[in-house]
Design an enzyme around this catalytic site. Structure first.
Site, PDB file in Angstrom:
ATOM      1  N   CYS A 295      35.557  31.058  40.099  1.00 43.20           N
ATOM      2  CA  CYS A 295      36.864  31.286  39.477  1.00 43.20           C
ATOM      3  C   CYS A 295      37.901  30.346  40.071  1.00 43.20           C
ATOM      4  O   CYS A 295      39.017  30.277  39.584  1.00 43.20           O
ATOM      5  CB  CYS A 295      37.291  32.728  39.647  1.00 43.20           C
ATOM      6  SG  CYS A 295      37.534  33.160  41.368  1.00 43.20           S
ATOM      7  N   GLU A 389      38.242  28.814  29.611  1.00 42.01           N
ATOM      8  CA  GLU A 389      37.373  28.794  30.797  1.00 42.01           C
ATOM      9  C   GLU A 389      35.965  28.412  30.349  1.00 42.01           C
ATOM     10  O   GLU A 389      35.366  29.101  29.528  1.00 42.01           O
ATOM     11  CB  GLU A 389      37.359  30.186  31.453  1.00 42.01           C
ATOM     12  CG  GLU A 389      36.489  30.229  32.694  1.00 42.01           C
ATOM     13  CD  GLU A 389      36.575  31.558  33.434  1.00 42.01           C
ATOM     14  OE1 GLU A 389      36.629  32.617  32.783  1.00 42.01           O
ATOM     15  OE2 GLU A 389      36.570  31.523  34.678  1.00 42.01           O
TER      16      GLU A 389
HETATM   17  P1  NAD Z   1      32.107  39.817  33.122  1.00 42.33           P
HETATM   18  O1  NAD Z   1      33.528  40.174  32.854  1.00 42.33           O
HETATM   19  O2  NAD Z   1      31.230  39.539  31.972  1.00 42.33           O
HETATM   20  O3  NAD Z   1      31.377  40.998  33.956  1.00 42.33           O
HETATM   21  C1  NAD Z   1      31.973  41.548  35.104  1.00 42.33           C
HETATM   22  C2  NAD Z   1      31.540  43.005  35.218  1.00 42.33           C
HETATM   23  O4  NAD Z   1      31.997  43.706  34.068  1.00 42.33           O
HETATM   24  C3  NAD Z   1      30.040  43.180  35.288  1.00 42.33           C
HETATM   25  O5  NAD Z   1      29.741  44.147  36.274  1.00 42.33           O
HETATM   26  C4  NAD Z   1      29.664  43.655  33.888  1.00 42.33           C
HETATM   27  O6  NAD Z   1      28.603  44.583  33.913  1.00 42.33           O
HETATM   28  C5  NAD Z   1      30.915  44.324  33.387  1.00 42.33           C
HETATM   29  N1  NAD Z   1      31.148  44.144  31.943  1.00 42.33           N
HETATM   30  C6  NAD Z   1      30.782  43.094  31.157  1.00 42.33           C
HETATM   31  N2  NAD Z   1      31.221  43.270  29.895  1.00 42.33           N
HETATM   32  C7  NAD Z   1      31.871  44.444  29.867  1.00 42.33           C
HETATM   33  C8  NAD Z   1      32.564  45.182  28.855  1.00 42.33           C
HETATM   34  N3  NAD Z   1      32.643  44.726  27.606  1.00 42.33           N
HETATM   35  N4  NAD Z   1      33.116  46.371  29.183  1.00 42.33           N
HETATM   36  C9  NAD Z   1      33.047  46.841  30.446  1.00 42.33           C
HETATM   37  N5  NAD Z   1      32.408  46.189  31.445  1.00 42.33           N
HETATM   38  C10 NAD Z   1      31.834  45.012  31.164  1.00 42.33           C
HETATM   39  O7  NAD Z   1      32.125  38.586  34.165  1.00 42.33           O
HETATM   40  P2  NAD Z   1      30.899  37.738  34.677  1.00 42.33           P
HETATM   41  O8  NAD Z   1      30.394  36.905  33.544  1.00 42.33           O
HETATM   42  O9  NAD Z   1      29.946  38.586  35.410  1.00 42.33           O
HETATM   43  O10 NAD Z   1      31.617  36.810  35.757  1.00 42.33           O
HETATM   44  C11 NAD Z   1      32.275  35.618  35.431  1.00 42.33           C
HETATM   45  C12 NAD Z   1      33.754  35.839  35.228  1.00 42.33           C
HETATM   46  O11 NAD Z   1      34.324  36.419  36.398  1.00 42.33           O
HETATM   47  C13 NAD Z   1      34.517  34.533  35.028  1.00 42.33           C
HETATM   48  O12 NAD Z   1      35.481  34.731  34.022  1.00 42.33           O
HETATM   49  C14 NAD Z   1      35.176  34.291  36.372  1.00 42.33           C
HETATM   50  O13 NAD Z   1      36.346  33.505  36.328  1.00 42.33           O
HETATM   51  C15 NAD Z   1      35.484  35.685  36.789  1.00 42.33           C
HETATM   52  N6  NAD Z   1      35.694  35.791  38.214  1.00 42.33           N
HETATM   53  C16 NAD Z   1      36.974  35.932  38.650  1.00 42.33           C
HETATM   54  C17 NAD Z   1      37.239  35.985  39.992  1.00 42.33           C
HETATM   55  C18 NAD Z   1      38.656  36.100  40.475  1.00 42.33           C
HETATM   56  O14 NAD Z   1      38.849  36.218  41.668  1.00 42.33           O
HETATM   57  N7  NAD Z   1      39.664  36.088  39.622  1.00 42.33           N
HETATM   58  C19 NAD Z   1      36.193  35.920  40.922  1.00 42.33           C
HETATM   59  C20 NAD Z   1      34.878  35.808  40.451  1.00 42.33           C
HETATM   60  C21 NAD Z   1      34.651  35.732  39.076  1.00 42.33           C
END
Ligand code: NAD
Length: 498
Positions: A295, A389
Protein backbone atom coordinates in the site's frame (compact mmCIF):
# COMPACT_ATOMS: atom_id res chain seq x y z
CA UNK A 1 -9.71 -22.00 -9.02
CA UNK A 2 -11.36 -25.25 -7.89
CA UNK A 3 -11.86 -26.12 -11.54
CA UNK A 4 -8.21 -25.44 -12.22
CA UNK A 5 -7.24 -27.78 -9.41
CA UNK A 6 -9.49 -30.60 -10.50
CA UNK A 7 -8.06 -30.36 -14.01
CA UNK A 8 -4.55 -30.91 -12.74
CA UNK A 9 -3.25 -34.36 -11.99
CA UNK A 10 0.20 -33.46 -10.66
CA UNK A 11 -1.08 -32.49 -7.20
CA UNK A 12 -3.23 -34.84 -5.21
CA UNK A 13 -3.41 -33.36 -1.72
CA UNK A 14 -2.87 -30.02 -0.08
CA UNK A 15 0.56 -29.73 1.55
CA UNK A 16 -0.78 -28.41 4.88
CA UNK A 17 -4.14 -30.19 4.74
CA UNK A 18 -7.43 -28.75 6.00
CA UNK A 19 -7.05 -25.62 8.08
CA UNK A 20 -8.43 -25.12 11.56
CA UNK A 21 -9.38 -22.13 13.65
CA UNK A 22 -7.46 -21.27 16.82
CA UNK A 23 -9.84 -20.83 19.74
CA UNK A 24 -9.13 -20.83 23.47
CA UNK A 25 -5.55 -22.00 22.95
CA UNK A 26 -6.39 -24.94 20.65
CA UNK A 27 -6.63 -25.58 16.92
CA UNK A 28 -10.29 -26.45 16.40
CA UNK A 29 -12.26 -27.94 13.52
CA UNK A 30 -14.29 -25.53 11.42
CA UNK A 31 -17.95 -26.15 10.66
CA UNK A 32 -17.97 -24.99 7.07
CA UNK A 33 -20.29 -25.17 4.12
CA UNK A 34 -17.61 -23.86 1.75
CA UNK A 35 -13.89 -24.47 1.36
CA UNK A 36 -11.38 -22.23 -0.42
CA UNK A 37 -8.11 -23.70 -1.74
CA UNK A 38 -4.95 -21.85 -0.74
CA UNK A 39 -2.57 -21.79 -3.72
CA UNK A 40 1.08 -20.71 -3.73
CA UNK A 41 1.59 -17.89 -6.25
CA UNK A 42 5.22 -19.00 -6.60
CA UNK A 43 4.42 -22.19 -8.52
CA UNK A 44 0.68 -22.83 -8.30
CA UNK A 45 1.09 -25.60 -5.75
CA UNK A 46 -1.86 -26.45 -3.52
CA UNK A 47 -0.98 -25.47 0.04
CA UNK A 48 -4.16 -25.96 2.04
CA UNK A 49 -7.92 -26.06 2.09
CA UNK A 50 -9.41 -23.21 4.06
CA UNK A 51 -12.93 -23.89 5.31
CA UNK A 52 -15.11 -20.79 5.78
CA UNK A 53 -16.17 -20.64 9.43
CA UNK A 54 -19.83 -20.56 10.40
CA UNK A 55 -21.40 -17.95 12.72
CA UNK A 56 -21.26 -20.62 15.45
CA UNK A 57 -17.47 -20.79 15.03
CA UNK A 58 -17.29 -17.03 15.55
CA UNK A 59 -19.55 -17.32 18.62
CA UNK A 60 -17.12 -19.87 20.10
CA UNK A 61 -14.12 -17.58 19.54
CA UNK A 62 -15.92 -14.55 21.00
CA UNK A 63 -16.99 -16.62 24.04
CA UNK A 64 -13.37 -17.73 24.61
CA UNK A 65 -12.15 -14.14 24.32
CA UNK A 66 -14.84 -12.89 26.69
CA UNK A 67 -13.92 -15.56 29.23
CA UNK A 68 -10.24 -14.64 29.07
CA UNK A 69 -10.84 -10.89 29.23
CA UNK A 70 -11.31 -10.22 32.98
CA UNK A 71 -8.05 -11.86 34.09
CA UNK A 72 -6.05 -10.58 31.10
CA UNK A 73 -7.25 -6.99 31.23
CA UNK A 74 -6.67 -6.79 35.01
CA UNK A 75 -3.15 -8.16 34.80
CA UNK A 76 -0.69 -5.25 35.23
CA UNK A 77 0.64 -4.13 31.87
CA UNK A 78 4.22 -4.63 33.02
CA UNK A 79 3.38 -8.33 33.43
CA UNK A 80 1.54 -8.54 30.10
CA UNK A 81 4.48 -7.13 28.16
CA UNK A 82 6.79 -9.83 29.54
CA UNK A 83 4.95 -12.18 27.16
CA UNK A 84 5.82 -9.88 24.27
CA UNK A 85 9.50 -9.82 25.22
CA UNK A 86 9.35 -13.62 24.85
CA UNK A 87 7.27 -13.40 21.65
CA UNK A 88 9.90 -11.06 20.15
CA UNK A 89 12.61 -13.58 21.00
CA UNK A 90 10.52 -16.39 19.43
CA UNK A 91 10.01 -14.35 16.24
CA UNK A 92 13.78 -14.00 16.04
CA UNK A 93 14.32 -17.70 16.74
CA UNK A 94 11.71 -18.82 14.17
CA UNK A 95 12.45 -16.10 11.61
CA UNK A 96 13.46 -18.50 8.85
CA UNK A 97 10.46 -20.81 9.24
CA UNK A 98 7.99 -17.92 9.33
CA UNK A 99 9.68 -16.17 6.38
CA UNK A 100 9.55 -19.36 4.30
CA UNK A 101 5.82 -19.74 5.01
CA UNK A 102 5.13 -16.07 4.17
CA UNK A 103 6.97 -16.43 0.86
CA UNK A 104 5.22 -19.70 0.05
CA UNK A 105 1.68 -18.43 0.61
CA UNK A 106 2.09 -14.83 -0.56
CA UNK A 107 4.58 -15.21 -3.42
CA UNK A 108 7.05 -12.56 -2.27
CA UNK A 109 10.76 -13.36 -2.34
CA UNK A 110 12.35 -15.00 0.67
CA UNK A 111 14.43 -11.90 1.44
CA UNK A 112 11.29 -9.73 1.35
CA UNK A 113 9.65 -12.21 3.72
CA UNK A 114 12.66 -11.97 6.06
CA UNK A 115 12.26 -8.17 6.04
CA UNK A 116 8.58 -8.67 6.88
CA UNK A 117 9.43 -10.75 9.95
CA UNK A 118 12.04 -8.17 10.97
CA UNK A 119 9.28 -5.57 10.87
CA UNK A 120 7.11 -7.86 13.08
CA UNK A 121 10.00 -7.87 15.56
CA UNK A 122 10.19 -4.08 15.53
CA UNK A 123 6.43 -3.80 16.06
CA UNK A 124 6.67 -6.14 19.03
CA UNK A 125 9.61 -4.19 20.43
CA UNK A 126 7.38 -1.11 20.40
CA UNK A 127 4.64 -2.96 22.30
CA UNK A 128 7.08 -3.80 25.08
CA UNK A 129 7.56 -0.04 25.60
CA UNK A 130 3.85 0.61 26.16
CA UNK A 131 4.08 0.71 29.98
CA UNK A 132 6.34 3.73 29.63
CA UNK A 133 3.93 5.41 27.22
CA UNK A 134 0.59 4.88 28.92
CA UNK A 135 1.48 5.91 32.48
CA UNK A 136 -1.46 8.07 33.56
CA UNK A 137 -1.62 11.46 35.22
CA UNK A 138 -2.56 12.47 38.74
CA UNK A 139 -3.10 15.96 40.16
CA UNK A 140 -4.45 17.37 43.42
CA UNK A 141 -7.14 19.57 41.87
CA UNK A 142 -8.50 20.91 45.17
CA UNK A 143 -7.48 20.51 48.82
CA UNK A 144 -7.41 16.72 49.36
CA UNK A 145 -9.08 15.98 46.01
CA UNK A 146 -7.17 14.06 43.34
CA UNK A 147 -8.00 13.55 39.66
CA UNK A 148 -6.36 10.55 38.01
CA UNK A 149 -6.40 9.12 34.48
CA UNK A 150 -5.81 5.47 33.59
CA UNK A 151 -5.92 3.60 30.29
CA UNK A 152 -8.11 0.50 30.27
CA UNK A 153 -8.74 -2.11 27.59
CA UNK A 154 -11.64 -1.74 25.16
CA UNK A 155 -12.60 -5.44 25.50
CA UNK A 156 -12.92 -8.09 22.81
CA UNK A 157 -11.62 -6.61 19.55
CA UNK A 158 -11.34 -7.86 15.97
CA UNK A 159 -8.58 -7.49 13.40
CA UNK A 160 -9.36 -8.11 9.72
CA UNK A 161 -6.29 -8.25 7.50
CA UNK A 162 -5.34 -8.36 3.78
CA UNK A 163 -3.18 -10.72 1.73
CA UNK A 164 -0.14 -8.60 1.02
CA UNK A 165 1.63 -8.87 4.39
CA UNK A 166 0.53 -12.20 5.95
CA UNK A 167 2.50 -11.55 9.18
CA UNK A 168 3.32 -7.83 9.36
CA UNK A 169 -0.22 -6.44 9.10
CA UNK A 170 -1.48 -8.89 11.77
CA UNK A 171 1.42 -7.67 13.91
CA UNK A 172 0.36 -4.06 13.38
CA UNK A 173 -2.51 -4.92 15.71
CA UNK A 174 -1.67 -8.04 17.77
CA UNK A 175 1.14 -6.84 20.11
CA UNK A 176 -0.32 -3.39 20.82
CA UNK A 177 -3.94 -4.47 21.23
CA UNK A 178 -3.09 -7.42 23.48
CA UNK A 179 -0.40 -5.65 25.55
CA UNK A 180 -3.00 -2.96 26.23
CA UNK A 181 -5.28 -5.61 27.75
CA UNK A 182 -7.68 -6.52 24.95
CA UNK A 183 -8.58 -10.02 23.73
CA UNK A 184 -8.61 -10.49 19.97
CA UNK A 185 -10.34 -12.35 17.16
CA UNK A 186 -8.30 -12.15 13.96
CA UNK A 187 -9.60 -13.00 10.51
CA UNK A 188 -6.70 -13.66 8.14
CA UNK A 189 -7.01 -13.14 4.42
CA UNK A 190 -8.44 -16.27 2.81
CA UNK A 191 -5.58 -16.00 0.28
CA UNK A 192 -2.82 -16.25 2.95
CA UNK A 193 -4.23 -17.80 6.14
CA UNK A 194 -1.21 -19.94 7.10
CA UNK A 195 1.28 -17.52 8.68
CA UNK A 196 -1.19 -16.34 11.32
CA UNK A 197 -1.44 -19.95 12.54
CA UNK A 198 2.31 -20.03 13.15
CA UNK A 199 2.05 -16.67 14.94
CA UNK A 200 -0.59 -18.24 17.26
CA UNK A 201 1.86 -21.02 18.13
CA UNK A 202 4.59 -18.49 18.94
CA UNK A 203 2.22 -16.47 21.15
CA UNK A 204 1.22 -19.67 22.93
CA UNK A 205 4.86 -20.63 23.49
CA UNK A 206 5.51 -17.10 24.78
CA UNK A 207 2.95 -17.77 27.51
CA UNK A 208 -0.14 -15.94 26.26
CA UNK A 209 -3.14 -17.21 28.24
CA UNK A 210 -5.72 -19.26 26.32
CA UNK A 211 -8.53 -17.24 24.78
CA UNK A 212 -6.63 -13.94 24.58
CA UNK A 213 -5.84 -14.49 20.90
CA UNK A 214 -8.16 -16.40 18.55
CA UNK A 215 -8.21 -17.03 14.78
CA UNK A 216 -11.42 -17.38 12.80
CA UNK A 217 -10.90 -18.24 9.14
CA UNK A 218 -13.32 -17.09 6.49
CA UNK A 219 -14.01 -14.65 3.70
CA UNK A 220 -16.32 -11.66 3.28
CA UNK A 221 -19.21 -13.43 5.08
CA UNK A 222 -17.08 -13.73 8.21
CA UNK A 223 -16.13 -10.04 7.95
CA UNK A 224 -19.83 -9.16 7.97
CA UNK A 225 -20.46 -11.47 10.93
CA UNK A 226 -17.60 -9.80 12.86
CA UNK A 227 -19.00 -6.32 12.18
CA UNK A 228 -22.42 -7.44 13.42
CA UNK A 229 -21.36 -9.52 16.44
CA UNK A 230 -22.61 -7.94 19.69
CA UNK A 231 -19.70 -9.40 21.67
CA UNK A 232 -17.05 -7.48 19.68
CA UNK A 233 -16.34 -3.91 20.82
CA UNK A 234 -13.90 -2.64 18.19
CA UNK A 235 -12.94 -3.59 14.62
CA UNK A 236 -9.68 -2.77 12.88
CA UNK A 237 -9.50 -3.41 9.16
CA UNK A 238 -6.74 -3.23 6.56
CA UNK A 239 -7.51 -3.88 2.90
CA UNK A 240 -8.93 -2.21 -0.20
CA UNK A 241 -10.83 1.08 -0.02
CA UNK A 242 -14.01 -0.51 -1.35
CA UNK A 243 -14.11 -2.98 1.55
CA UNK A 244 -12.74 -0.49 4.11
CA UNK A 245 -15.78 1.69 3.43
CA UNK A 246 -18.17 -1.26 3.83
CA UNK A 247 -16.52 -2.38 7.07
CA UNK A 248 -16.37 1.13 8.53
CA UNK A 249 -20.03 1.75 7.74
CA UNK A 250 -21.19 -1.64 9.00
CA UNK A 251 -19.14 -1.70 12.22
CA UNK A 252 -19.97 1.89 13.22
CA UNK A 253 -23.63 1.26 12.34
CA UNK A 254 -23.44 -1.43 15.04
CA UNK A 255 -21.97 1.29 17.34
CA UNK A 256 -18.48 -0.24 17.45
CA UNK A 257 -15.33 1.81 17.22
CA UNK A 258 -13.63 1.18 13.89
CA UNK A 259 -10.39 2.03 12.16
CA UNK A 260 -10.36 0.95 8.51
CA UNK A 261 -7.29 1.39 6.33
CA UNK A 262 -7.87 1.28 2.59
CA UNK A 263 -6.01 1.23 -0.69
CA UNK A 264 -3.57 3.72 -2.18
CA UNK A 265 -2.22 5.45 -5.26
CA UNK A 266 1.14 6.84 -4.24
CA UNK A 267 2.89 9.59 -6.20
CA UNK A 268 6.61 10.19 -6.45
CA UNK A 269 7.41 13.72 -7.61
CA UNK A 270 10.79 13.77 -9.39
CA UNK A 271 12.41 17.17 -9.89
CA UNK A 272 15.21 17.90 -12.39
CA UNK A 273 17.75 18.46 -9.59
CA UNK A 274 17.17 15.00 -8.07
CA UNK A 275 20.27 12.85 -7.56
CA UNK A 276 19.89 10.55 -10.62
CA UNK A 277 21.31 7.24 -9.40
CA UNK A 278 19.68 7.29 -5.97
CA UNK A 279 16.36 8.43 -7.42
CA UNK A 280 16.31 5.72 -10.08
CA UNK A 281 17.15 3.01 -7.55
CA UNK A 282 14.46 4.23 -5.15
CA UNK A 283 11.76 4.51 -7.80
CA UNK A 284 12.52 1.05 -9.21
CA UNK A 285 12.64 -0.56 -5.74
CA UNK A 286 9.47 1.19 -4.57
CA UNK A 287 7.36 0.18 -7.56
CA UNK A 288 8.60 -3.42 -7.73
CA UNK A 289 9.16 -4.45 -4.08
CA UNK A 290 6.73 -7.20 -3.05
CA UNK A 291 5.74 -7.23 -6.74
CA UNK A 292 4.14 -3.81 -6.28
CA UNK A 293 1.67 -5.25 -3.79
CA UNK A 294 2.39 -2.73 -1.04
CA UNK A 295 0.00 0.00 0.00
CA UNK A 296 3.11 2.24 0.12
CA UNK A 297 4.43 1.28 -3.33
CA UNK A 298 5.20 3.99 -5.86
CA UNK A 299 2.51 3.77 -8.51
CA UNK A 300 2.67 7.10 -10.32
CA UNK A 301 5.81 9.12 -10.97
CA UNK A 302 5.21 12.77 -11.75
CA UNK A 303 8.18 13.96 -13.80
CA UNK A 304 8.66 17.73 -13.41
CA UNK A 305 10.46 19.30 -16.37
CA UNK A 306 13.20 17.36 -18.12
CA UNK A 307 14.15 14.28 -16.12
CA UNK A 308 14.83 12.06 -19.15
CA UNK A 309 18.21 10.95 -17.82
CA UNK A 310 16.57 9.72 -14.60
CA UNK A 311 13.87 7.89 -16.55
CA UNK A 312 16.57 6.14 -18.61
CA UNK A 313 18.26 5.02 -15.38
CA UNK A 314 14.92 3.80 -13.97
CA UNK A 315 14.56 1.58 -17.05
CA UNK A 316 18.08 0.21 -16.54
CA UNK A 317 17.27 -0.55 -12.88
CA UNK A 318 13.92 -2.12 -13.82
CA UNK A 319 15.59 -4.49 -16.29
CA UNK A 320 17.79 -5.79 -13.47
CA UNK A 321 14.66 -6.93 -11.59
CA UNK A 322 13.82 -10.43 -12.77
CA UNK A 323 10.70 -12.43 -11.83
CA UNK A 324 11.53 -15.63 -10.01
CA UNK A 325 14.95 -14.20 -8.99
CA UNK A 326 14.71 -10.85 -7.24
CA UNK A 327 11.01 -10.26 -7.98
CA UNK A 328 8.25 -12.37 -6.46
CA UNK A 329 4.89 -13.39 -7.88
CA UNK A 330 1.60 -11.49 -7.72
CA UNK A 331 -1.04 -13.10 -5.57
CA UNK A 332 -3.07 -14.99 -8.18
CA UNK A 333 -4.04 -15.30 -11.84
CA UNK A 334 -6.84 -12.73 -11.41
CA UNK A 335 -4.27 -10.17 -10.20
CA UNK A 336 -1.92 -10.96 -13.12
CA UNK A 337 -4.76 -10.56 -15.63
CA UNK A 338 -5.92 -7.29 -14.00
CA UNK A 339 -2.40 -5.77 -13.98
CA UNK A 340 -1.67 -6.74 -17.59
CA UNK A 341 -5.04 -5.32 -18.68
CA UNK A 342 -4.12 -1.95 -17.14
CA UNK A 343 -0.84 -1.94 -19.12
CA UNK A 344 -2.53 -2.88 -22.39
CA UNK A 345 -5.23 -0.22 -21.97
CA UNK A 346 -2.60 2.47 -21.33
CA UNK A 347 -0.74 1.37 -24.47
CA UNK A 348 -3.94 1.51 -26.52
CA UNK A 349 -4.59 5.04 -25.23
CA UNK A 350 -1.18 6.26 -26.44
CA UNK A 351 1.14 5.75 -23.48
CA UNK A 352 4.60 4.35 -24.23
CA UNK A 353 5.70 1.09 -22.61
CA UNK A 354 9.43 1.49 -21.91
CA UNK A 355 9.83 -1.75 -19.97
CA UNK A 356 7.17 -4.41 -20.49
CA UNK A 357 6.44 -7.07 -17.85
CA UNK A 358 3.46 -8.70 -19.54
CA UNK A 359 3.23 -12.39 -20.46
CA UNK A 360 6.04 -13.41 -18.15
CA UNK A 361 6.62 -17.05 -17.28
CA UNK A 362 9.33 -18.32 -14.96
CA UNK A 363 10.85 -21.53 -16.36
CA UNK A 364 10.08 -24.46 -14.08
CA UNK A 365 7.31 -22.45 -12.34
CA UNK A 366 4.82 -22.27 -15.19
CA UNK A 367 1.86 -22.33 -12.77
CA UNK A 368 3.26 -19.33 -10.85
CA UNK A 369 1.71 -15.90 -11.41
CA UNK A 370 4.48 -13.47 -12.35
CA UNK A 371 4.44 -9.98 -13.85
CA UNK A 372 7.73 -8.33 -14.75
CA UNK A 373 8.56 -4.74 -13.81
CA UNK A 374 6.83 -2.32 -16.13
CA UNK A 375 7.66 1.32 -16.86
CA UNK A 376 5.00 3.30 -18.74
CA UNK A 377 5.89 6.78 -20.00
CA UNK A 378 3.73 9.62 -21.32
CA UNK A 379 0.75 8.59 -19.22
CA UNK A 380 -2.02 11.21 -19.23
CA UNK A 381 -3.57 12.13 -15.86
CA UNK A 382 -7.03 10.87 -16.90
CA UNK A 383 -5.88 7.32 -17.79
CA UNK A 384 -6.79 4.48 -15.42
CA UNK A 385 -3.09 3.68 -14.81
CA UNK A 386 -2.70 7.24 -13.52
CA UNK A 387 -5.66 7.24 -11.16
CA UNK A 388 -6.46 3.68 -10.02
CA UNK A 389 -4.60 1.37 -7.67
CA UNK A 390 -2.91 -1.23 -9.90
CA UNK A 391 -1.22 -3.25 -7.12
CA UNK A 392 1.46 -4.68 -9.38
CA UNK A 393 5.08 -3.84 -10.33
CA UNK A 394 4.10 -0.97 -12.61
CA UNK A 395 5.12 2.71 -12.60
CA UNK A 396 3.15 5.23 -14.65
CA UNK A 397 5.14 8.34 -15.59
CA UNK A 398 3.13 11.53 -15.96
CA UNK A 399 5.04 14.50 -17.38
CA UNK A 400 4.32 18.05 -16.19
CA UNK A 401 6.07 21.43 -16.54
CA UNK A 402 5.87 22.78 -12.98
CA UNK A 403 5.95 21.64 -9.37
CA UNK A 404 2.48 23.11 -8.77
CA UNK A 405 1.08 20.98 -11.61
CA UNK A 406 2.68 17.92 -10.00
CA UNK A 407 1.16 18.75 -6.62
CA UNK A 408 -2.25 19.30 -8.25
CA UNK A 409 -2.08 15.77 -9.72
CA UNK A 410 -1.16 14.29 -6.34
CA UNK A 411 -3.90 16.26 -4.60
CA UNK A 412 -6.54 15.13 -7.11
CA UNK A 413 -6.19 11.49 -6.08
CA UNK A 414 -9.00 10.26 -3.81
CA UNK A 415 -6.39 8.26 -1.88
CA UNK A 416 -3.79 9.70 0.49
CA UNK A 417 -1.44 7.08 1.84
CA UNK A 418 2.03 8.19 0.70
CA UNK A 419 3.73 10.82 -1.44
CA UNK A 420 7.41 11.46 -1.96
CA UNK A 421 9.56 14.12 -3.59
CA UNK A 422 13.03 13.61 -5.05
CA UNK A 423 15.09 16.79 -5.02
CA UNK A 424 18.27 18.23 -3.55
CA UNK A 425 16.57 21.52 -2.73
CA UNK A 426 15.28 21.83 0.84
CA UNK A 427 12.82 24.59 -0.02
CA UNK A 428 11.18 22.47 -2.74
CA UNK A 429 11.02 19.52 -0.34
CA UNK A 430 9.29 21.62 2.33
CA UNK A 431 6.90 23.00 -0.33
CA UNK A 432 5.80 19.44 -1.15
CA UNK A 433 5.56 18.29 2.49
CA UNK A 434 3.24 21.23 3.18
CA UNK A 435 0.98 20.60 0.19
CA UNK A 436 0.86 16.82 -0.38
CA UNK A 437 -2.53 15.40 0.56
CA UNK A 438 -1.11 12.21 2.08
CA UNK A 439 -0.62 10.93 5.60
CA UNK A 440 2.95 9.75 5.00
CA UNK A 441 5.35 11.95 3.02
CA UNK A 442 8.93 11.22 1.99
CA UNK A 443 11.88 13.27 0.80
CA UNK A 444 14.27 11.19 -1.32
CA UNK A 445 12.62 8.05 0.14
CA UNK A 446 10.72 5.69 -2.16
CA UNK A 447 8.68 3.97 0.54
CA UNK A 448 8.13 6.53 3.31
CA UNK A 449 6.87 4.12 5.98
CA UNK A 450 7.38 5.73 9.39
CA UNK A 451 9.36 3.42 11.66
CA UNK A 452 8.25 2.80 15.26
CA UNK A 453 7.40 4.71 17.43
CA UNK A 454 5.98 6.90 14.64
CA UNK A 455 2.56 5.74 13.60
CA UNK A 456 1.29 4.35 10.28
CA UNK A 457 -1.81 5.70 8.60
CA UNK A 458 -2.94 7.55 5.50
CA UNK A 459 -5.47 10.27 4.77
CA UNK A 460 -8.57 10.65 2.60
CA UNK A 461 -9.86 7.32 1.22
CA UNK A 462 -6.77 5.48 2.46
CA UNK A 463 -8.11 5.50 6.01
CA UNK A 464 -11.47 5.82 7.72
CA UNK A 465 -11.60 6.56 11.43
CA UNK A 466 -9.54 8.60 13.86
CA UNK A 467 -5.90 7.87 14.75
CA UNK A 468 -3.37 5.56 13.16
CA UNK A 469 -2.99 1.79 13.37
CA UNK A 470 0.53 1.52 14.83
CA UNK A 471 2.82 3.45 17.13
CA UNK A 472 1.75 5.90 19.79
CA UNK A 473 -1.36 6.89 17.85
CA UNK A 474 -2.80 3.36 18.16
CA UNK A 475 -2.99 3.64 21.97
CA UNK A 476 -6.11 5.79 21.73
CA UNK A 477 -7.86 3.20 19.55
CA UNK A 478 -7.05 0.18 21.72
CA UNK A 479 -7.87 1.78 25.09
CA UNK A 480 -10.49 3.75 26.95
CA UNK A 481 -9.53 6.56 29.28
CA UNK A 482 -10.85 6.30 32.85
CA UNK A 483 -10.93 9.53 34.84
CA UNK A 484 -11.37 9.20 38.62
CA UNK A 485 -11.89 12.04 41.10
CA UNK A 486 -11.10 11.04 44.69
CA UNK A 487 -11.47 12.92 47.97
CA UNK A 488 -9.42 11.88 51.00
CA UNK A 489 -10.23 14.67 53.45
CA UNK A 490 -13.86 14.35 54.55
CA UNK A 491 -13.28 17.07 57.18
CA UNK A 492 -12.57 19.67 54.49
CA UNK A 493 -15.46 21.92 53.57
CA UNK A 494 -17.09 21.67 50.14
CA UNK A 495 -16.33 24.39 47.63
CA UNK A 496 -17.07 24.62 43.90
CA UNK A 497 -13.90 22.68 43.05
CA UNK A 498 -14.39 19.74 45.42
P1 NAD B 1 -9.43 -6.84 0.33
O1 NAD B 1 -10.12 -5.57 0.69
O2 NAD B 1 -9.90 -7.58 -0.86
O3 NAD B 1 -9.50 -7.89 1.56
C1 NAD B 1 -9.16 -7.50 2.86
C2 NAD B 1 -9.99 -8.32 3.84
O4 NAD B 1 -11.37 -8.06 3.61
C3 NAD B 1 -9.78 -9.81 3.69
O5 NAD B 1 -9.68 -10.39 4.97
C4 NAD B 1 -11.03 -10.28 2.95
O6 NAD B 1 -11.45 -11.56 3.37
C5 NAD B 1 -12.07 -9.26 3.32
N1 NAD B 1 -13.02 -8.95 2.24
C6 NAD B 1 -12.81 -8.99 0.89
N2 NAD B 1 -13.91 -8.60 0.22
C7 NAD B 1 -14.84 -8.30 1.14
C8 NAD B 1 -16.19 -7.83 1.08
N3 NAD B 1 -16.78 -7.59 -0.09
N4 NAD B 1 -16.86 -7.64 2.24
C9 NAD B 1 -16.26 -7.86 3.43
N5 NAD B 1 -14.99 -8.31 3.55
C10 NAD B 1 -14.29 -8.52 2.43
O7 NAD B 1 -7.86 -6.50 0.22
P2 NAD B 1 -6.69 -7.44 -0.26
O8 NAD B 1 -6.84 -7.67 -1.73
O9 NAD B 1 -6.57 -8.61 0.63
O10 NAD B 1 -5.43 -6.51 0.02
C11 NAD B 1 -4.97 -5.54 -0.88
C12 NAD B 1 -5.54 -4.18 -0.55
O11 NAD B 1 -5.20 -3.82 0.79
C13 NAD B 1 -4.94 -3.08 -1.41
O12 NAD B 1 -5.97 -2.19 -1.78
C14 NAD B 1 -3.94 -2.40 -0.50
O13 NAD B 1 -3.65 -1.06 -0.81
C15 NAD B 1 -4.64 -2.51 0.81
N6 NAD B 1 -3.73 -2.37 1.93
C16 NAD B 1 -3.75 -1.19 2.60
C17 NAD B 1 -2.88 -0.98 3.64
C18 NAD B 1 -2.88 0.34 4.36
O14 NAD B 1 -2.14 0.47 5.32
N7 NAD B 1 -3.66 1.33 3.97
C19 NAD B 1 -1.98 -1.98 4.02
C20 NAD B 1 -2.00 -3.20 3.33
C21 NAD B 1 -2.89 -3.37 2.27
Amino acid sequence: METMLSERDDIATAKYGRMKNYVDGEFTDITADRTIPVISPLDGSWLADMPCSSPADLDAAVAAAQAALPAWSRMPIKERVQIFFRYKYLLEKNLQELAALISEENGKTYSEAVAEVEKCIELTEFATSLPQLIAGEVLEVSKGVECRTERTAVGVVASIVPFNFPAMVPNWTIPNALALGNCMIIKPSEKVPLSVGLIALLLQEAGLPDGVFNIVNGDSHMVQAICDHPGIEAVSFVGSTKVAKLVYQRATHQLKRCLALGGAKNHLLVLPDAQPEMTAQNVAASMSGCAGQRCMAASAMVAVGNVDAIIERICIEARLIVPGKNLGAVIDQAAKTRIEKYITEAEEQGAKILVDGRNYTVPGKEHGTYVGPTVIDHVRPYMAVATEEIFGPVISIIRVATLDEAIAIENASPYGNAASVFTQNGAFARYVIDRASAGMVGVNVGVPVPREPFSFGGWNESKFGVGDITGKSSIEFWTRLKKSTVKWNPEAGINWMS
